[in-house]
Design a protein around this motif. Structure first.
Motif, short mmCIF file in Angstrom:
data_model
loop_
_atom_site.label_atom_id
_atom_site.label_comp_id
_atom_site.label_asym_id
_atom_site.label_seq_id
_atom_site.Cartn_x
_atom_site.Cartn_y
_atom_site.Cartn_z
N GLU A 1 10.26 15.52 -52.58
CA GLU A 1 11.58 14.89 -52.62
C GLU A 1 11.55 13.52 -51.94
O GLU A 1 12.17 12.57 -52.42
CB GLU A 1 12.62 15.78 -51.93
N ALA B 1 8.99 21.08 -46.08
CA ALA B 1 9.86 20.08 -45.47
C ALA B 1 9.02 19.09 -44.68
O ALA B 1 8.15 19.48 -43.90
CB ALA B 1 10.87 20.76 -44.57
N ARG C 1 9.70 7.32 -40.06
CA ARG C 1 11.05 7.62 -40.54
C ARG C 1 10.98 8.29 -41.89
O ARG C 1 11.09 7.64 -42.93
CB ARG C 1 11.86 6.33 -40.66
N LEU C 2 10.79 9.60 -41.87
CA LEU C 2 10.82 10.36 -43.12
C LEU C 2 12.21 10.97 -43.28
O LEU C 2 13.06 10.84 -42.40
CB LEU C 2 9.77 11.46 -43.08
N PHE C 3 12.43 11.66 -44.39
CA PHE C 3 13.64 12.45 -44.54
C PHE C 3 13.22 13.88 -44.17
O PHE C 3 12.73 14.62 -45.01
CB PHE C 3 14.17 12.37 -45.97
N PRO C 4 13.41 14.26 -42.91
CA PRO C 4 12.71 15.44 -42.39
C PRO C 4 13.08 16.77 -43.05
O PRO C 4 12.25 17.64 -43.15
CB PRO C 4 13.08 15.44 -40.90
N ASN C 5 14.33 16.91 -43.49
CA ASN C 5 14.71 18.19 -44.08
C ASN C 5 14.42 18.28 -45.56
O ASN C 5 14.67 19.30 -46.20
CB ASN C 5 16.19 18.47 -43.85
N MET C 6 13.94 17.19 -46.13
CA MET C 6 13.63 17.22 -47.55
C MET C 6 12.12 17.45 -47.71
O MET C 6 11.34 17.13 -46.82
CB MET C 6 14.06 15.90 -48.20
N THR C 7 11.74 17.98 -48.86
CA THR C 7 10.33 18.27 -49.05
C THR C 7 9.55 16.97 -49.24
O THR C 7 10.13 15.91 -49.49
CB THR C 7 10.10 19.16 -50.28
N PHE D 1 7.35 2.53 -40.72
CA PHE D 1 7.89 2.32 -39.39
C PHE D 1 6.93 2.84 -38.31
O PHE D 1 6.21 3.81 -38.52
CB PHE D 1 9.24 3.03 -39.26
N ARG E 1 5.11 7.47 -49.73
CA ARG E 1 6.48 7.18 -50.12
C ARG E 1 6.65 5.69 -50.39
O ARG E 1 7.27 5.29 -51.37
CB ARG E 1 7.43 7.65 -49.02
N GLU F 1 19.87 11.81 -44.05
CA GLU F 1 18.68 12.03 -43.24
C GLU F 1 18.25 10.77 -42.49
O GLU F 1 17.92 10.85 -41.32
CB GLU F 1 17.52 12.50 -44.12
N ASP F 2 18.18 9.64 -43.18
CA ASP F 2 17.76 8.41 -42.50
C ASP F 2 18.17 7.18 -43.31
O ASP F 2 17.55 6.84 -44.30
CB ASP F 2 16.24 8.41 -42.29
N GLN G 1 2.44 13.25 -41.56
CA GLN G 1 3.68 12.51 -41.75
C GLN G 1 3.40 11.02 -41.99
O GLN G 1 4.07 10.38 -42.80
CB GLN G 1 4.58 12.66 -40.53
N GLY H 1 9.58 17.18 -42.20
CA GLY H 1 9.70 17.18 -40.75
C GLY H 1 8.85 18.24 -40.07
O GLY H 1 8.65 18.19 -38.86
#
Ligand SMILES: Nc1ncnc2c1ncn2[C@@H]1O[C@H](COP(=O)(O)OP(=O)(O)OP(=O)(O)O)[C@@H](O)[C@H]1O
Ligand SMILES: [Mg+2]
Lengths: 428, 282
Positions: free
Chosen positions: B116, B170, B107-113, B103, B186, A303-304, B179, B172
């Motif tokens: 997560e 998710a 910069r998240l992990f968009p497809n993860m909840t 950032f 996070r 993802e990143d 976000q 994203g």
């Protein structure tokens, strides 16, 4: 920002007409030699005749065809975007997916019993299972960790040759070789990954592609070691816990031990169950890993990568572990392949094999275990079914791939189940 | 929860980060010029300046994404003593030195909840507890308790940042302001000593921005975290900052508390713009 969904309302009417006119003009030019001019036999002499109306008809057909195609594609896209906007990307685990999984599992268990008389069916099913296993292995690398590996077949070859060499030279059995070959393939994965995983996307793809070719070329050219293009023959077949599948001779065989009539199908069915068990173990292993820190980290890296670094994660090691585990699973599949064929040569480990496995992963839906199964069945059966149309086989294959990618760009099963949930009850 | 204050770190104002003569050049462009700065624990230090002043570049030098041309960044770690951040690989900066950043372009992990996302942040601790997956594969007790602890920590920050009811969505798919909050939550899950936030108020509405102020004060006062804040929104900067450093074209043009900065002629000039001749004279 990330939630932004592009508007697929498509270009305006003028743009469409322009596009279709362009196609018509091109087809006019191409049509002159191909359609408008043709040769006729005039009393034994070849003469050139013209058929302009045909050409006009051809151009008009192309014009309307293009327009219709554009409309259809845009329509598909709009519908898709609308559907996507209407639902969140992460849904509760969909029960039908789970039940489909169990149904496929049940079917795969009873298949050889149902078709025990039909060797061809069981053989093809075994081939499908090999690809499922390879697909699951590569899925760790491509689907979960997001690393494009175009040389996966090299690890498959490492596994196959490990068994081929150890069994013919040192008399190793199938089950003893399995862990050794897996470790060796993983070692090769680390060896390749260590210097190259720092590279970004496209470069990694090129290096892995090269690695696949290098392994194949070594196998072709290092005759003393690998038998060169002739490969390795008479590799011992796996036995049923020491009982060989052979007509009654000296010593107990599978048939004599169980007091049944010898039939060559026994081995075919046994092999099928071996790969089924291997594949199921692989599936359990990956499902388990996906919920462990390392599995979640693979997906995070996909993802990143930059965000991962900022959170203190050693991205190189995480990628390396995905690479090594993917390679190990490929090695296992290779051992089985060698044991089943009884003969291996570099021909089995060409680039197109890597491409097929990658196609299975991408088509199935990156990261989806069930998707890989469906895609493997499709990709193995389509060419088999297409045998009757021999010369159009690859064409059909290509067309099917394009259709599926237009219809489902995210792969057949594109949904992703979260690894942890806070709210246990399923949310609609 | 592991967020309790250690006695040694509890004396607010203890020096945490020391930046000495930091210079960063990109070819002919000097993005940072001889910057020196001290950042204490338990206080909010803001970096402000017009667009292109070099603020993000400063964060990138701090967190190992850029190697500074000259100068040092020293972190006074309560456990490991002084650490030179500019000589560490970027992941060590967060893992060992406890400096975690967000950032400017989230910069998240968009497809993860959301949950997560917060679990990923605790990767190092979990990975160690799972004995590099071996213990985890067999579901051993040590790993299980580490996992519970990780979930508890995630839950604590989710609650604190009002993210609890979207924990299973998710990341994203959520709004901009949410976000931003997730990214901060996070970062907090890494247990940073120094939290570096790059324009956390950008895109927030007034209510969200007021909540952010409160959160920043809570983190620095109650958790004794050092906060390094890049921000354009003066409503945030002037209300929460203990110390402000103003950059312009890579140079530090002023430093002081909010009242001093508001009345500094150089700062006013830099913000209101100046004509060519003035700029050359500066
Ligand atoms: N990797 C790079 N290569 C070349 N130039 C760079 C690089 N990163 C930053 N710069 C330049 O350094 C200068 C400072 O950029 P920086 O992103 O630090 O500004 P900033 O203060 O964060 O601005 P903003 O408020 O717009 O975020 C700019 O002129 C930018 O173009
Ligand atoms: Mg910036």
């Amino acid at each position: 920002m990330t939630a932004f969904i592009p508007d697929h309302s498509g270009p305006g009417m003028t743009a469409r007409l322009k596009d279709a006119t362009g196609v018509a003009v091109v087809s006019l030019f191409l049509g002159i030699p191909m359609i408008a001019l043709h040769t006729v036999d005039v009393g034994g002499v070849l003469a050139v005749a013209t058929r302009w109306p045909w050409l006009i008809a051809f151009a008009v057909t192309m014009f309307t065809g293009r327009l219709v195609l554009q409309f259809a594609l845009d329509h598909l896209k709009i519908n898709k975007a609308r559907r996507e906007r209407a639902r969140p990307a992460v849904r509760a685990t969909r029960p039908w997916l789970k039940w489909t999984g169990y149904a496929v599992l049940g079917f795969s268990i009873v298949l050889p019993i149902m078709c025990s008389g039909n060797r061809y069916v069981v053989d093809t099913a075994t081939t499908v299972m090999i690809y499922v296993m390879l697909g699951w292995g590569l899925n760790v690398v491509v689907g979960l960790a997001g690393l494009l590996d175009l040389g996966y077949v090299a690890f498959y070859a490492v596994g196959a040759y490990t068994y081929g060499l150890l069994s013919t030279h040192f008399g190793w059995g199938f089950w003893e070789t399995l862990p050794v070959a897996g470790a060796l393939a993983a070692g090769f994965g680390i060896l390749l990954g260590w210097p190259t995983l720092r590279l970004r996307g496209d470069y990694l793809a090129i290096v892995t592609l090269g690695f696949g070719e290098i392994v194949r070329l070594i196998l072709v050219n290092w005759t003393d070691f690998s038998g060169g293009p002739n490969g390795i023959g008479s590799i011992p077949r796996p036995t049923f816990f020491g009982l060989p599948f052979a007509p009654a001779g000296d010593g107990p065989t599978f048939a004599s031990f169980f007091g049944i009539e010898y039939a060559p199908e026994h081995r075919v069915i046994f092999l099928y169950y071996v790969i089924l068990v291997l594949a199921l173990l692989t599936n359990l292993f990956i499902a388990r890993l996906r919920k462990l820190p390392v599995g979640i980290a693979w997906e995070a890296v996909r993802e990143d990568e930059v965000a991962c670094k900022a959170l203190g994660m050693n991205v190189t090691n995480i990628k390396l572990s995905a690479f090594a585990i993917g390679a190990m699973l490929g090695g296992f599949a290779g051992v089985f392949f060698a044991a089943r064929q009884g003969f291996i040569s570099p021909e089995s480990f060409v680039f197109s094999e890597s491409a097929t496995i990658l196609a299975i992963v991408v088509l199935g839906g990156m990261g989806s275990q069930l998707g890989v199964v469906v895609a493997a069945i499709l990709l193995v059966l389509l060419p088999e079914l297409g045998r009757d149309f021999s010369e159009y086989r690859m064409l059909m294959f290509g067309a099917a791939m394009i259709l599926i990618m237009v219809w489902r760009p995210g792969g057949l099963i594109a949904s992703r189940a979260p690894t942890v949930r806070l709210h246990k009850e399923a949310q609609p | 929860m592991s967020n309790t204050l250690t006695p040694a770190a509890n004396q607010g104002g203890k020096l945490l980060l020391e930046v000495e003569h930091l210079t960063m050049r990109f070819g002919g462009l000097t993005a940072l010029n001889d910057l020196s700065l001290a950042v204490p624990a338990g206080k909010i230090t803001s970096i402000i300046g017009p667009n292109g002043a070099g603020k993000t570049t400063f964060f990138n030098c701090l967190t190992g994404f850029y190697k500074p041309t000259t100068g040092n960044v020293r972190m006074h770690h309560p456990q490991y003593g002084p650490l030179l951040l500019n000589q560490m690989p970027s992941y060590h900066v967060a893992r060992k030195a406890g400096v975690v950043r967000t950032f400017q372009n989230i910069r998240l992990f968009p497809n993860m909840t959301v949950l997560e996302n917060l679990i990923v942040a605790q990767h190092n601790a979990l990975q160690r507890a799972s004995r590099f997956s071996i213990a985890g594969l067999f579901g051993q007790a040590g790993y299980k308790s580490a996992r519970e602890a990780a979930l508890a920590k995630a839950l604590m920050w989710l609650t604190r940042l009002k993210l609890l009811d979207i924990a299973d969505t998710a990341a994203g798919n959520l709004s901009y302001g949410t976000q931003r909050r997730i990214e901060i939550a996070r970062a907090l899950c890494v247990d940073p000593l120094l939290l570096c936030l790059d324009e956390p108020a950008a895109g927030l509405n007034p209510r969200e921005s007021a909540e952010l102020n409160e959160l920043l004060l809570y983190l620095s006062r109650e958790h004794n975290k050092g906060v390094l804040l890049i921000e354009h929104d003066m409503n945030v900067v002037m209300r929460v900052s203990d110390h402000i450093c103003v950059l312009n074209f890579g140079n530090k043009i002023a430093e002081g508390n909010p009242a001093q900065i508001q009345n500094d002629p150089d700062v006013i000039k830099a913000y209101l713009g100046e004509d060519e001749t003035d700029q050359e004279a500066a």
